[in-house]
Write a protein that holds these residues in place. Structure first.
Motif, short mmCIF file in Angstrom:
data_model
loop_
_atom_site.label_atom_id
_atom_site.label_comp_id
_atom_site.label_asym_id
_atom_site.label_seq_id
_atom_site.Cartn_x
_atom_site.Cartn_y
_atom_site.Cartn_z
N THR A 74 0.81 -1.22 0.00
CA THR A 74 0.00 0.00 0.00
C THR A 74 0.85 1.27 0.00
O THR A 74 0.37 2.35 -0.34
N GLY A 75 2.10 1.12 0.44
CA GLY A 75 2.94 2.30 0.55
C GLY A 75 2.81 2.95 1.91
O GLY A 75 3.57 3.84 2.29
N ASP A 76 1.86 2.45 2.70
CA ASP A 76 1.65 2.93 4.07
C ASP A 76 2.35 1.96 5.01
O ASP A 76 2.04 0.76 5.01
N THR A 77 3.28 2.46 5.79
CA THR A 77 4.08 1.59 6.67
C THR A 77 3.24 0.70 7.57
O THR A 77 3.50 -0.51 7.68
N GLU A 78 2.25 1.26 8.24
CA GLU A 78 1.44 0.48 9.17
C GLU A 78 0.57 -0.55 8.45
O GLU A 78 0.46 -1.70 8.87
N LYS A 79 -0.06 -0.14 7.36
CA LYS A 79 -0.92 -1.08 6.62
C LYS A 79 -0.10 -2.25 6.08
O LYS A 79 -0.53 -3.41 6.15
N ASP A 80 1.07 -1.95 5.56
CA ASP A 80 1.92 -3.01 5.03
C ASP A 80 2.40 -3.94 6.14
O ASP A 80 2.56 -5.15 5.93
N ALA A 81 2.61 -3.39 7.34
CA ALA A 81 3.02 -4.21 8.48
C ALA A 81 1.87 -5.14 8.90
O ALA A 81 2.10 -6.30 9.27
N VAL A 82 0.65 -4.64 8.84
CA VAL A 82 -0.52 -5.46 9.17
C VAL A 82 -0.60 -6.64 8.22
O VAL A 82 -0.79 -7.80 8.62
N LEU A 83 -0.46 -6.37 6.93
CA LEU A 83 -0.53 -7.42 5.92
C LEU A 83 0.59 -8.44 6.09
O LEU A 83 0.38 -9.65 5.98
N SER A 84 1.78 -7.95 6.40
CA SER A 84 2.92 -8.83 6.58
C SER A 84 2.73 -9.77 7.77
O SER A 84 2.97 -10.98 7.68
N ASP A 85 2.29 -9.22 8.91
CA ASP A 85 2.11 -10.06 10.09
C ASP A 85 0.92 -11.00 9.94
O ASP A 85 0.93 -12.11 10.47
N ALA A 86 -0.09 -10.58 9.20
CA ALA A 86 -1.24 -11.47 8.95
C ALA A 86 -0.80 -12.65 8.09
O ALA A 86 -1.22 -13.79 8.30
N GLU A 87 0.05 -12.37 7.13
CA GLU A 87 0.58 -13.45 6.27
C GLU A 87 1.38 -14.45 7.10
O GLU A 87 1.25 -15.67 6.95
N GLN A 88 2.20 -13.93 8.00
CA GLN A 88 3.01 -14.81 8.84
C GLN A 88 2.14 -15.65 9.77
O GLN A 88 2.45 -16.81 10.05
N ARG A 89 1.04 -15.06 10.25
CA ARG A 89 0.13 -15.83 11.11
C ARG A 89 -0.46 -17.01 10.36
O ARG A 89 -0.53 -18.14 10.87
N ILE A 90 -0.87 -16.76 9.13
CA ILE A 90 -1.45 -17.82 8.31
C ILE A 90 -0.45 -18.97 8.14
O ILE A 90 -0.78 -20.15 8.31
N LYS A 91 0.77 -18.62 7.81
CA LYS A 91 1.80 -19.64 7.61
C LYS A 91 2.15 -20.34 8.92
O LYS A 91 2.44 -21.54 8.94
N ALA A 92 2.12 -19.58 10.02
CA ALA A 92 2.46 -20.17 11.33
C ALA A 92 1.43 -21.22 11.74
O ALA A 92 1.78 -22.23 12.36
#
Length: 218
Positions: A78-96
């Motif tokens: 998104t180019g937004d630091t916080e939004k991109d961090a949300v997406l990144s951690d959500a992805e890691q949760r799915i994989k975890a």
């Protein structure tokens, strides 16, 4: 991620549900209507072919999955630091969650690093279903149509779709993969609430899902 053996056909993840049903198509899952949530692992249960997925930063756990558990995240930056961090951690949760299923460990620390409250409790139940049936997931799971909103109160709302049409349940004792036909229920919509904790990690506190959502149909 997410798939579910027909055996596991319906659990709830907070108001939602995880369904370990043939993730591949049908109503599987990583996991997944109120009957589904994602998360997913066979005989290689003891030694998954590691396929490390981003880790380390901020003490984040290393994610290692069997080589036949793959993902296609179509989530855009998104180019937004916080939004991109949300997406990144959500992805890691799915994989975890899938890693916990692969390890056959309902209390694996990695998914609990990325989830708390009802989301963590329901993920534990979801993983336990796979353990009880000596099953895991296999195949490709796709994530798309994401929408993220970061609020002033330190929480974020995340909605996204999951395509389970190429993901299936695999049984550890026989090595058999339960391939099911693709239906509208192979597509699941999720709505989650995340909160940024003191370590700067966006943990999922609540997650609900619905199978067959019109929003996610191809």
């Amino acid at each position: 991620m997410n798939r579910r053996p027909t055996l596991l056909a319906a659990l709830t993840l907070t108001a939602a549900a995880l369904t370990l049903s043939a993730c591949g198509s049908d109503d599987s899952s990583k996991g997944k209507d109120s009957d589904k949530i994602a998360g997913a692992e066979t005989e290689d249960k003891a030694s998954p072919s590691p396929s490390p997925s981003e880790a380390d930063a901020g003490g984040r756990p290393k994610i290692e999955l069997p080589s036949d558990v793959t993902y296609k995240f179509e989530w855009k930056k998104t180019g937004d630091t916080e939004k991109d961090a949300v997406l990144s951690d959500a992805e890691q949760r799915i994989k975890a969650v899938d890693m916990a299923i692969a390890r056959q460990d309902p209390l694996d620390k990695a998914y609990r690093f990325y989830s708390e409250g009802t989301a963590a409790a329901e993920s534990q139940k979801y993983i336990q279903e796979f353990v009880d049936h000596k099953a895991r997931t296999t195949g490709l799971t796709r994530y798309y149509n994401e929408s993220v909103t970061v609020k002033d109160d330190g929480t974020a709302a995340l909605v996204y779709c999951e395509d389970q049409s190429k993901a299936f349940n695999k049984f550890l004792e026989t090595g058999k993969t339960d391939v099911t036909p693709v239906t509208k229920d192979s597509y699941v919509v999720y709505a989650g609430t995340l909160r940024k904790n003191d370590n700067g990690v966006w943990v999922t506190e609540r997650l609900i899902s619905q199978r067959g959502s019109a929003k996610c149909q191809p």
